[in-house]
Write a protein that holds these residues in place. Structure first.
Motif, PDB file in Angstrom:
ATOM      1  N   ALA A 141       0.824  -1.213   0.000  1.00 22.14           N
ATOM      2  CA  ALA A 141       0.000   0.000   0.000  1.00 22.14           C
ATOM      3  C   ALA A 141       0.853   1.257   0.000  1.00 22.14           C
ATOM      4  CB  ALA A 141      -0.931  -0.013   1.212  1.00 22.14           C
ATOM      5  N   THR A 142       1.908   1.281   0.812  1.00 22.32           N
ATOM      6  CA  THR A 142       2.747   2.472   0.880  1.00 22.32           C
ATOM      7  C   THR A 142       3.622   2.626  -0.363  1.00 22.32           C
ATOM      8  OG1 THR A 142       4.321   1.198   2.232  1.00 22.32           O
ATOM      9  CG2 THR A 142       2.778   2.628   3.397  1.00 22.32           C
ATOM     10  N   LEU A 143       4.000   1.510  -0.987  1.00 26.01           N
ATOM     11  CA  LEU A 143       4.739   1.606  -2.246  1.00 26.01           C
ATOM     12  C   LEU A 143       3.904   2.322  -3.308  1.00 26.01           C
ATOM     13  CD1 LEU A 143       6.498  -1.881  -2.604  1.00 26.01           C
ATOM     14  CD2 LEU A 143       7.615   0.336  -2.381  1.00 26.01           C
ATOM     15  N   VAL A 144       2.654   1.924  -3.444  1.00 19.52           N
ATOM     16  CA  VAL A 144       1.780   2.550  -4.434  1.00 19.52           C
ATOM     17  C   VAL A 144       1.526   4.017  -4.077  1.00 19.52           C
ATOM     18  CG1 VAL A 144      -0.532   2.533  -5.438  1.00 19.52           C
ATOM     19  CG2 VAL A 144       0.688   0.373  -5.073  1.00 19.52           C
ATOM     20  N   ALA A 145       1.187   4.280  -2.819  1.00 18.19           N
ATOM     21  CA  ALA A 145       0.906   5.654  -2.404  1.00 18.19           C
ATOM     22  C   ALA A 145       2.121   6.550  -2.592  1.00 18.19           C
ATOM     23  CB  ALA A 145       0.453   5.672  -0.942  1.00 18.19           C
ATOM     24  N   GLY A 146       3.291   6.039  -2.210  1.00 21.03           N
ATOM     25  CA  GLY A 146       4.522   6.823  -2.375  1.00 21.03           C
ATOM     26  C   GLY A 146       4.860   7.072  -3.829  1.00 21.03           C
ATOM     27  N   GLY A 147       4.566   6.102  -4.691  1.00 23.57           N
ATOM     28  CA  GLY A 147       4.794   6.291  -6.126  1.00 23.57           C
ATOM     29  C   GLY A 147       3.926   7.406  -6.681  1.00 23.57           C
ATOM     30  N   LEU A 148       2.677   7.464  -6.258  1.00 19.57           N
ATOM     31  CA  LEU A 148       1.783   8.538  -6.706  1.00 19.57           C
ATOM     32  C   LEU A 148       2.275   9.898  -6.222  1.00 19.57           C
ATOM     33  CD1 LEU A 148      -1.656   6.767  -6.065  1.00 19.57           C
ATOM     34  CD2 LEU A 148      -0.516   7.133  -8.269  1.00 19.57           C
ATOM     35  N   VAL A 149       2.750   9.947  -4.980  1.00 16.39           N
ATOM     36  CA  VAL A 149       3.306  11.202  -4.454  1.00 16.39           C
ATOM     37  C   VAL A 149       4.511  11.642  -5.273  1.00 16.39           C
ATOM     38  CG1 VAL A 149       4.488  12.256  -2.488  1.00 16.39           C
ATOM     39  CG2 VAL A 149       2.454  10.860  -2.104  1.00 16.39           C
ATOM     40  N   LEU A 150       5.400  10.695  -5.587  1.00 18.83           N
ATOM     41  CA  LEU A 150       6.585  11.034  -6.392  1.00 18.83           C
ATOM     42  C   LEU A 150       6.203  11.564  -7.762  1.00 18.83           C
ATOM     43  CD1 LEU A 150       9.406   8.360  -5.912  1.00 18.83           C
ATOM     44  CD2 LEU A 150       9.481  10.794  -5.370  1.00 18.83           C
ATOM     45  N   LEU A 151       5.190  10.976  -8.387  1.00 18.81           N
ATOM     46  CA  LEU A 151       4.738  11.463  -9.691  1.00 18.81           C
ATOM     47  C   LEU A 151       4.266  12.905  -9.598  1.00 18.81           C
ATOM     48  CD1 LEU A 151       2.736   8.459 -11.227  1.00 18.81           C
ATOM     49  CD2 LEU A 151       4.934   9.381 -12.012  1.00 18.81           C
ATOM     50  N   VAL A 152       3.489  13.203  -8.559  1.00 12.99           N
ATOM     51  CA  VAL A 152       2.986  14.572  -8.377  1.00 12.99           C
ATOM     52  C   VAL A 152       4.138  15.543  -8.144  1.00 12.99           C
ATOM     53  CG1 VAL A 152       1.627  16.078  -6.867  1.00 12.99           C
ATOM     54  CG2 VAL A 152       0.735  13.835  -7.530  1.00 12.99           C
ATOM     55  N   ILE A 153       5.063  15.169  -7.252  1.00 16.74           N
ATOM     56  CA  ILE A 153       6.203  16.047  -6.941  1.00 16.74           C
ATOM     57  C   ILE A 153       7.072  16.261  -8.163  1.00 16.74           C
ATOM     58  CG2 ILE A 153       8.358  16.195  -5.625  1.00 16.74           C
ATOM     59  CD1 ILE A 153       5.929  16.855  -3.955  1.00 16.74           C
ATOM     60  N   ASP A 154       7.295  15.204  -8.930  1.00 20.67           N
ATOM     61  CA  ASP A 154       8.154  15.301 -10.103  1.00 20.67           C
ATOM     62  C   ASP A 154       7.559  16.212 -11.172  1.00 20.67           C
ATOM     63  OD1 ASP A 154      10.699  14.260 -11.122  1.00 20.67           O
ATOM     64  OD2 ASP A 154       9.499  13.383 -12.720  1.00 20.67           O
ATOM     65  N   ASP A 155       6.221  16.249 -11.249  1.00 20.86           N
ATOM     66  CA  ASP A 155       5.556  17.048 -12.276  1.00 20.86           C
ATOM     67  C   ASP A 155       5.200  18.453 -11.806  1.00 20.86           C
ATOM     68  OD1 ASP A 155       5.675  15.048 -14.147  1.00 20.86           O
ATOM     69  OD2 ASP A 155       3.692  14.239 -13.678  1.00 20.86           O
ATOM     70  N   THR A 156       5.366  18.731 -10.524  1.00 18.47           N
ATOM     71  CA  THR A 156       5.013  20.039  -9.977  1.00 18.47           C
ATOM     72  C   THR A 156       6.172  21.007 -10.139  1.00 18.47           C
ATOM     73  OG1 THR A 156       3.552  19.007  -8.346  1.00 18.47           O
ATOM     74  CG2 THR A 156       4.238  21.284  -7.919  1.00 18.47           C
ATOM     75  N   ASP A 157       5.867  22.195 -10.581  1.00 21.14           N
ATOM     76  CA  ASP A 157       6.900  23.222 -10.785  1.00 21.14           C
ATOM     77  C   ASP A 157       7.159  23.930  -9.454  1.00 21.14           C
ATOM     78  OD1 ASP A 157       8.741  24.883 -11.956  1.00 21.14           O
ATOM     79  OD2 ASP A 157       7.245  26.258 -12.803  1.00 21.14           O
ATOM     80  N   LEU A 158       7.958  23.283  -8.599  1.00 16.79           N
ATOM     81  CA  LEU A 158       8.254  23.839  -7.278  1.00 16.79           C
ATOM     82  C   LEU A 158       9.309  24.936  -7.386  1.00 16.79           C
ATOM     83  CD1 LEU A 158       8.489  20.467  -5.306  1.00 16.79           C
ATOM     84  CD2 LEU A 158       6.615  22.123  -5.200  1.00 16.79           C
ATOM     85  N   GLU A 159       9.167  25.944  -6.538  1.00 19.51           N
ATOM     86  CA  GLU A 159      10.148  27.024  -6.527  1.00 19.51           C
ATOM     87  C   GLU A 159      11.466  26.512  -5.957  1.00 19.51           C
ATOM     88  OE1 GLU A 159      10.828  31.510  -4.653  1.00 19.51           O
ATOM     89  OE2 GLU A 159       9.058  30.334  -4.108  1.00 19.51           O
TER      90      GLU A 159
END
Length: 267
Positions: A116-134
């Motif tokens: 469960a945490t592998l899948v959830a963490g993967g989704l978080v990484l996708l969001v972070i990787d695609d977000t234009d963070l300052e």
């Protein structure tokens, strides 16, 4: 030690070294692989103690930098602040791990939680990787002490197997304004005291229960994890700078999904 046990130790050592410093959770992968190949160690001691191989790998790769930092500490304020920052970032995990490690192992170290945490963490990484963070920080030596402490709090999430220590610290650092390369490098530095502390505590808690067979398997796992981690540490920063974290995110999601399917079908 029979050949089957040796083969399992080699496989788990390879998994540990290959996954320790990438944001996919080495502990989660070891627990899953161990579950499906039928490998069990008392209190998961094998999985923790073979991390020493990965620790030595990063110490070897970073030896010159660590030596330069150590020799600069007496006369360089930036070096002193950096060392203090690593210690501050390490403090939350040291306290929580010291107080609750046995409870965490007893209730959270199971393959269902890992998947469960592998899948959830993967989704978080996708969001972070695609977000234009300052981006405010491109050099680990310029991180502030409050930033270091907040990253240390993120690292505590990795007490849950499958979250990933490196993944939690990388995401935390990026949310605090670090670029991908600096966030990954900081996770390397923070791994040194964190993994060494976990190794020392687990060895102190369990050394009386280890048989000569256990020790032999741990040594094999240690050597293999050292070799595989050495390769990963030398290549990871350049890969992350060029490609980001999408590969690791999808890997987590696929492994977690396959793991869930395997648990449902095979138990």
């Amino acid at each position: 030690m029979d050949p089957v046990s040796i083969g399992k130790a080699v496989l788990l050592g390879l998994v540990e070294g290959a996954t320790e410093f990438i944001p996919v959770s080495s502990t989660g992968h070891q627990l899953l692989v161990g579950h499906f190949i039928g490998f069990h160690s008392p209190n998961n001691t094998f999985e923790v103690l073979i991390q020493l191989g990965a620790i030595l790998a990063i110490l070897l790769v970073y030896f010159r930098r660590l030596l330069n930092i150590a020799t600069a500490v007496p006369h360089n304020a930036q070096a002193r602040r950096f060392v203090l920052g690593i210690l501050i970032a390490f403090l939350p995990a040291a306290i929580i791990g010291g107080l609750f490690s046995k409870l965490i192992k007893a209730y959270l170290f199971n393959p269902w939680i890992v998947c469960a945490t592998l899948v959830a963490g993967g989704l978080v990484l996708l969001v972070i990787d695609d977000t234009d963070l300052e981006v405010k920080k491109t050099d680990v030596y310029d991180f502030t002490l409050p930033m270091d402490f907040k990253i240390g709090l993120f690292q505590c999430l990795a007490m849950i197997p499958g979250v990933s220590r490196s993944g939690a610290t990388i995401v935390g650092a990026m949310l605090m304004g670090a670029n991908k390369r600096a966030a990954t490098e900081f996770s390397f530095y923070l791994a040194m005291p964190t993994m060494a502390g976990a190794f020392a505590k687990d060895l102190l808690d369990n050394y009386k229960n280890l048989s000569s067979n256990d020790v032999g398997l741990i040594v094999i796992g240690f050597v293999v994890s050292f070799i595989s981690a050495l390769f990963v540490v030398r290549k990871l920063l350049d890969y992350v700078s060029a490609h980001g974290f999408r590969l690791f995110a999808w890997w987590r999601i696929i492994v977690g999904a396959l793991g869930l399917a395997g648990l449902i079908i095979l138990g």
